[in-house]
Design a protein around this motif. Structure first.
Motif, PDB file in Angstrom:
ATOM      1  N   GLU A 203     -15.726 -37.010  73.447  1.00 61.16           N
ATOM      2  CA  GLU A 203     -16.885 -37.967  73.834  1.00 61.16           C
ATOM      3  C   GLU A 203     -17.364 -38.234  75.217  1.00 61.16           C
ATOM      4  O   GLU A 203     -18.899 -38.328  75.194  1.00 61.16           O
ATOM      5  N   ASN A 204     -16.915 -37.694  76.201  1.00 54.74           N
ATOM      6  CA  ASN A 204     -17.250 -37.518  77.527  1.00 54.74           C
ATOM      7  C   ASN A 204     -18.442 -36.321  77.343  1.00 54.74           C
ATOM      8  O   ASN A 204     -19.436 -36.694  78.228  1.00 54.74           O
ATOM      9  N   SER A 207     -21.496 -37.672  76.138  1.00 55.35           N
ATOM     10  CA  SER A 207     -22.169 -38.835  76.883  1.00 55.35           C
ATOM     11  C   SER A 207     -23.044 -37.975  77.909  1.00 55.35           C
ATOM     12  O   SER A 207     -23.798 -38.686  78.770  1.00 55.35           O
TER      13      SER A 207
END
Length: 310
Positions: A203-204, A207
């Protein structure tokens, strides 16, 4: 530009790297006991008399009523010890380790042999949703999920040294097996923290792809367990500035709607990629691209792993 050069150019950039590895990543001459009858006979010479020629055939060994529980564990303990601690990583692991030097990386693998750990990768950057031979479990799950699994090294060593009888559950005295996904009895509790770290990392990474692209290296992942390796990687490679490098001698094709580079080779392609990255005089910049529609009928990467861990 050929696929190997294209992959080297991508990996030579300032990028994050997600490694997705299947059984083909651990293939190694002299140790291919799953597919080579010669290698199998060398490491398990007594198994021929029981009618077994490869470790793939031995997947059904515990259902063979003609073989005693003691003999089943003679093979199983030797095999777990070989795969998890004795057999060495091949050169491809070394190449991957050097390709990820000074890069933010994570590993997801269907393999249960601990090769990435043996090759020196950080253990908190490895997710093994199919299990790990470093653990064994009660096949009855007699104490429930999370309470029916233990570390295997000590009991395997004791059994191989003939210091104890074949392993059984310390609670119900029932049958046990390595903590790997072979049935609905699989206890996945040892891998919950790995799953959480992996999900957070992905997820990081997603992003931050506007500034740091994500390059996925998928090696040796065929069609046996695509939900662990191929399907989630294909979904990720539809996202903005995410690239898939798929290395496989047979199943290297990439479906429509997925941006990637297909390399028809085994893990040996990693040696060529690594060599070309070292030859680069300047750090290239990965070409930006926008997100693509999700492949019709496919699961998202997050759904794949949630299903595995449920």
């Amino acid at each position: 530009m050929n696929p190997v050069s294209m992959a080297a150019e991508l990996l030579g950039t300032n990028c994050k790297v997600l490694i997705s590895a299947g059984a083909g990543m651990s293939s190694c001459d002299g140790y291919d006991v799953y597919t080579s009858p010669e290698d199998f006979a060398k490491h398990y010479p007594w198994m021929g008399k029981l009618g077994y020629r490869t470790s793939y055939e031995c997947i059904g060994l515990f259902g063979d009523k003609k073989v005693s529980y003691e003999d089943k564990w003679k093979y199983q303990a030797t095999h777990m010890n070989n795969m998890r601690w004795k057999f060495p990583p091949n050169e491809g692991y070394t190449a991957l380790k050097e390709l990820t030097t000074n890069k933010d990386y994570f590993i997801v693998t269907s393999n249960v042999d601990g090769m990435f750990e043996k090759a020196g990768f950080e253990t908190d950057r490895i997710f093994t949703p199919q299990g790990d031979w470093a653990y064994y479990q009660c096949l009855r799950l007699c104490q429930g999920v999370g309470k029916s699994v233990w570390k295997s090294k000590q009991v395997i060593t004791s059994f191989l040294n003939k210091e104890c009888e074949a392993p059984t559950c310390p609670n119900c005295k029932g049958p046990v097996f390595g903590n790997v996904r072979i049935s609905d009895a699989f206890d996945h509790s040892p891998y919950t923290e790995q799953h959480n770290r992996f999900t957070t990392w992905v997820e990081n990474a997603l992003s931050e792809t506007d500034s740091v692209p994500l390059v996925i290296i998928e090696i040796g992942a065929g069609m046996s367990t695509p939900i662990v390796t191929r399907l989630p990687m294909e979904d990720l490679a539809t996202r903005k500035n995410v690239y898939l490098v798929r290395i496989n001698p047979v199943h290297h094709s990439i479906p429509r709607g997925v941006r990637g580079i297909a390399i028809s080779d085994g893990w040996q392609a990693l040696l060529l990629i690594h060599s070309k990255v070292k030859q680069q005089k300047t750090q290239p910049v990965a070409p930006p691209h926008s997100s693509l529609p999700q492949v019709p009928g496919s699961y998202g990467w997050r759904e794949c792993y949630e299903m595995l861990m449920s």
